[in-house]
Design a protein around this motif. Structure first.
Motif, short mmCIF file in Angstrom:
data_model
loop_
_atom_site.label_atom_id
_atom_site.label_comp_id
_atom_site.label_asym_id
_atom_site.label_seq_id
_atom_site.Cartn_x
_atom_site.Cartn_y
_atom_site.Cartn_z
N ALA A 12 79.89 75.33 16.48
CA ALA A 12 79.73 76.19 17.54
C ALA A 12 80.21 77.42 16.97
O ALA A 12 80.00 78.91 17.44
CB ALA A 12 79.32 75.94 18.85
N PHE A 13 81.59 77.42 18.25
CA PHE A 13 82.46 78.46 18.24
C PHE A 13 82.32 79.79 16.69
O PHE A 13 82.45 80.79 17.14
CB PHE A 13 83.71 77.81 18.62
N LYS A 14 82.61 79.19 16.06
CA LYS A 14 82.85 79.25 14.53
C LYS A 14 81.63 80.53 14.60
O LYS A 14 81.67 81.70 14.06
CB LYS A 14 84.11 78.83 13.59
N LYS A 18 81.33 85.23 14.97
CA LYS A 18 80.47 86.44 13.36
C LYS A 18 79.94 87.31 14.47
O LYS A 18 79.21 88.38 13.79
CB LYS A 18 80.21 85.35 12.27
N LYS A 19 79.52 87.22 15.43
CA LYS A 19 78.60 88.15 16.84
C LYS A 19 79.70 89.18 17.04
O LYS A 19 78.93 90.11 17.53
CB LYS A 19 77.59 87.68 17.51
N ALA A 20 80.93 89.34 17.15
CA ALA A 20 82.01 89.93 17.55
C ALA A 20 83.22 89.79 16.65
O ALA A 20 83.93 89.50 16.06
CB ALA A 20 82.71 88.69 18.53
N PRO A 21 83.09 91.26 15.88
CA PRO A 21 84.47 91.78 15.26
C PRO A 21 85.73 91.67 15.27
O PRO A 21 86.11 91.96 14.90
CB PRO A 21 83.69 93.59 14.22
N LEU A 22 85.26 92.02 16.77
CA LEU A 22 86.88 92.05 17.69
C LEU A 22 87.45 90.71 17.34
O LEU A 22 88.59 90.98 17.93
CB LEU A 22 86.75 92.13 19.00
N TRP A 69 91.31 72.52 16.47
CA TRP A 69 91.61 74.08 16.70
C TRP A 69 91.27 74.99 17.83
O TRP A 69 92.15 75.46 17.80
CB TRP A 69 90.40 74.18 15.23
N LEU A 70 90.53 73.97 18.45
CA LEU A 70 90.20 75.20 20.20
C LEU A 70 91.24 75.28 20.53
O LEU A 70 91.78 76.11 21.01
CB LEU A 70 89.22 74.49 20.51
N GLY A 71 91.79 73.53 21.10
CA GLY A 71 93.05 73.86 21.35
C GLY A 71 94.08 74.67 21.18
O GLY A 71 95.49 74.81 22.28
N HIS A 72 94.72 74.63 19.91
CA HIS A 72 95.40 75.17 18.73
C HIS A 72 95.11 76.75 19.36
O HIS A 72 96.09 77.71 19.56
CB HIS A 72 96.33 75.43 17.33
N THR A 73 93.96 77.27 19.27
CA THR A 73 93.65 78.70 19.91
C THR A 73 94.46 78.52 21.28
O THR A 73 94.51 80.39 21.97
CB THR A 73 92.79 79.27 19.55
N LEU A 74 93.60 78.17 22.23
CA LEU A 74 94.40 78.60 23.63
C LEU A 74 95.60 78.84 23.52
O LEU A 74 96.03 79.26 24.29
CB LEU A 74 93.61 77.10 24.01
N ALA A 204 74.93 83.97 21.23
CA ALA A 204 75.59 83.65 20.47
C ALA A 204 75.77 82.17 20.57
O ALA A 204 75.34 81.27 19.51
CB ALA A 204 75.94 84.30 19.43
N LEU A 205 77.12 82.11 21.67
CA LEU A 205 77.63 80.90 21.30
C LEU A 205 76.81 79.44 22.39
O LEU A 205 76.56 78.66 21.98
CB LEU A 205 78.97 81.34 22.35
N VAL A 206 75.83 80.03 23.31
CA VAL A 206 74.82 79.69 24.13
C VAL A 206 73.51 79.22 22.89
O VAL A 206 73.17 77.21 23.10
CB VAL A 206 73.70 80.48 25.09
N GLU A 207 73.34 79.28 22.14
CA GLU A 207 72.56 79.62 20.87
C GLU A 207 73.01 79.09 19.40
O GLU A 207 72.09 77.60 19.47
CB GLU A 207 71.79 80.87 20.03
N THR A 208 74.53 78.78 19.93
CA THR A 208 74.97 77.81 18.57
C THR A 208 75.50 76.52 18.82
O THR A 208 75.55 75.72 18.27
CB THR A 208 76.47 78.91 17.94
N LEU A 209 75.72 76.86 20.41
CA LEU A 209 75.60 75.07 21.08
C LEU A 209 74.77 74.35 20.70
O LEU A 209 74.15 72.79 21.06
CB LEU A 209 76.45 75.25 22.06
N ASP A 210 73.70 75.00 21.48
CA ASP A 210 71.91 74.94 21.49
C ASP A 210 71.38 73.70 20.21
O ASP A 210 71.03 72.56 20.11
CB ASP A 210 70.88 75.07 22.39
#
Length: 242
Positions: A12-14, A18-22, A69-74, A204-210
């Motif tokens: 969902a995060f990945k 895609k909505k954030a080029p930054l 992956w999320l833990g490593h990113t954090l 987008a994150l709320v939508e992808t989690l849903d």
């Protein structure tokens, strides 16, 4: 199944990124910093000297990606903030030292990212978001987690994410300074891109989690909510009125 649900959080995060080029710039910063120091004993030693000169506890960049992956990113993001001053100091030295033609361009590239107001502001915002998602992912990895608890945890996560739409998280507040600086370093440019992309990413994150967890509100999986005593009506009258 718990591990599968945990993997959905990362997917969902990945999807939302895609909505954030930054995000690609922030990921490049994390990944290239790790490679710059991990692959060179000389650069690693130079960074260690910078930490010692500043009397800061060494905290070298770590890799991003792989399992959990999320833990490593954090961890990668937090290590950048802890070592930011020393990292900038060392890269500044490398960028002007003669005889390092192979590393000077990379050092200049990393310095540009580390001094970009947009990139650093977005990266702090991302730290807040990833912290919330990593907490959900970690909870879903626990063996004792019951399926009915997933409903509660998912709702709490989405609620916390929505709060970022109107209130900055603790990490983002650290970089929101009137003078446009962070950790004593003047940042260049403004935060136009961050301001434009942040709300889109949150939506987008709320939508992808849903979407990734849509099946837990269907059929047998939805029926597991009955095991949650907090979801039961307080009385028969409440049940009838509901």
């Amino acid at each position: 199944m718990v591990q599968c649900l945990s993997h959905r959080v990362e997917l969902a995060f990945k999807d939302a990124m895609k909505k954030a080029p930054l995000y690609s710039k922030v990921y490049s910063l994390m990944d290239e910093l790790f490679k710059f120091y991990h692959k060179s004993a000389k650069q690693s030693a130079g960074l260690k000297s910078s930490f010692e000169a500043l009397n800061i506890t060494p905290c070298t960049p770590t890799r991003v990606g792989g399992t959990r992956w999320l833990g490593h990113t954090l961890t990668a993001l937090n290590n950048i903030w802890k070592g930011y001053t020393a990292i900038v100091k060392h890269l500044s030295q490398v960028s002007v030292t003669t005889g390092q033609s192979a590393t000077q361009p990379k050092a200049l590239y990393l310095l540009k990212l580390l001094r970009s107001n947009d990139v650093i502001t977005f990266a702090h915002f991302l730290t807040d978001v990833v912290a919330v998602l990593a907490q959900l992912s970690k909870a879903l990895q626990k063996r004792e987690t019951c399926l009915y608890e997933v409903h509660q945890q998912l709702l709490a996560t989405i609620s916390n994410i929505k709060k970022f739409q109107t209130r900055p998280g603790p990490e983002l507040r650290k970089v929101q300074r009137p003078d446009g600086s962070f950790a004593g370093e003047s940042l260049t440019g403004d935060t136009t891109q961050h301001s434009a992309q942040m709300p889109k990413l949150l939506t987008a994150l709320v939508e992808t989690l849903d979407r990734r967890f849509s099946d837990i509100d269907e059929g047998v999986l939805c029926a597991t909510k009955l095991a949650d005593m907090n979801a039961w009506p307080a009385s028969l009258e409440d049940s009838t009125n509901g």
